[in-house]
Design an enzyme around this catalytic site. Sequence first.
Site, PDB file in Angstrom:
ATOM      1  NE  ARG A  69      17.354  23.606  45.965  1.00 18.09           N
ATOM      2  CZ  ARG A  69      18.519  24.230  45.899  1.00 18.09           C
ATOM      3  NH1 ARG A  69      18.713  25.172  45.023  1.00 18.09           N
ATOM      4  NH2 ARG A  69      19.501  23.890  46.706  1.00 18.09           N
ATOM      5  CB  THR A 110      35.204  19.493  51.957  1.00 16.87           C
ATOM      6  OG1 THR A 110      36.431  20.191  52.039  1.00 16.87           O
ATOM      7  CG2 THR A 110      34.851  19.240  50.502  1.00 16.87           C
ATOM      8  CG  HIS A 111      33.598  26.139  53.614  1.00 17.47           C
ATOM      9  ND1 HIS A 111      32.887  26.672  52.564  1.00 17.47           N
ATOM     10  CD2 HIS A 111      34.068  27.202  54.317  1.00 17.47           C
ATOM     11  CE1 HIS A 111      32.922  27.982  52.624  1.00 17.47           C
ATOM     12  NE2 HIS A 111      33.626  28.334  53.683  1.00 17.47           N
ATOM     13  CG  ASP A 147      29.564  26.228  54.112  1.00 20.21           C
ATOM     14  OD1 ASP A 147      29.446  25.083  53.636  1.00 20.21           O
ATOM     15  OD2 ASP A 147      29.851  27.221  53.410  1.00 20.21           O
TER      16      ASP A 147
HETATM   17  C1  GRF Z   1      36.846  23.013  47.100  1.00 15.17           C
HETATM   18  O1  GRF Z   1      37.737  23.964  47.626  1.00 15.17           O
HETATM   19  C2  GRF Z   1      35.541  22.986  47.853  1.00 15.17           C
HETATM   20  O2  GRF Z   1      35.687  23.115  49.222  1.00 15.17           O
HETATM   21  C3  GRF Z   1      34.863  24.201  47.268  1.00 15.17           C
HETATM   22  O3  GRF Z   1      35.131  24.106  45.891  1.00 15.17           O
HETATM   23  C4  GRF Z   1      36.359  23.412  45.709  1.00 15.17           C
HETATM   24  C5  GRF Z   1      36.074  22.223  44.842  1.00 15.17           C
HETATM   25  O4  GRF Z   1      37.218  21.793  44.209  1.00 15.17           O
HETATM   26  N1  GRF Z   1      33.475  24.263  47.612  1.00 15.17           N
HETATM   27  P1  GRF Z   1      37.229  20.464  43.331  1.00 15.17           P
HETATM   28  O5  GRF Z   1      36.015  20.478  42.410  1.00 15.17           O
HETATM   29  O6  GRF Z   1      37.206  19.286  44.261  1.00 15.17           O
HETATM   30  O7  GRF Z   1      38.512  20.535  42.556  1.00 15.17           O
END
Ligand code: GRF
Length: 206
Positions: A69, A110-111, A147
């Site tokens: 890794r 982003t989450h 996160d």
């Molecule tokens: C998003 O909701 C992100 O936060 C999560 O997976 C999704 C990705 O969506 N981890 P995309 O690939 O941008 O359509």
Amino acid sequence: MSSQAVRLVVLVSGSGTNLQALLDAVADETYGAGVVAVGADRGGVEGLARAQRAGVPTFVERVADHPTREDWDRALAARIAAYRPDLVVCAGFMRILGKPTLEAFPVLNTHPALLPSFPGAHGVRDALSYGVRVTGCTVMLADAGVDTGPIIAQEAVPVLDDDDEAALHERIKSVERQLLVDTVGRMAREGWTVTGRTVRFGRPGG
Ligand code: GRF
């Protein structure tokens, strides 16, 4: 892309609709940022195809192609560094980044939940099975945890009575895409400061 624009490398693992929102936003010169490359941890995903259609260079660095890794962490950081980014954006990138990337660049993530509730790979499912009436999305700086980085922006999304995971995730993602675009744009145009766990837009002393 203007020479003043903040250089973004975007990392994806899947459909890349958040990436698409960024690709659409950077088409406007006043946005303040440009996507200089898109990287993925797997080949054949729609996120890479979106980048190719936009004429943005892509790269793939698969964990399985490295003995450890740590080797992957170093290889990924080197691929990213080749594009000299000012900011790395994880947009649905389903890997925890290692020190070589986190120590070299500011990284945004982003989450699809309101952190610190429901971190991890199943934030939408976990929020739904807990029975919350409001969930949402979070844009944060990435750190070595899952996160756990300092939160930059959040937006709430109500849970509807007949929601299943897919329907709820779709509604969250439409809010998440706009939040990501707004947040990256403000960071690019205004800069940001981090004090402890608090992130503010604006340059130090500005
Ligand atoms: C998003 O909701 C992100 O936060 C999560 O997976 C999704 C990705 O969506 N981890 P995309 O690939 O941008 O359509």
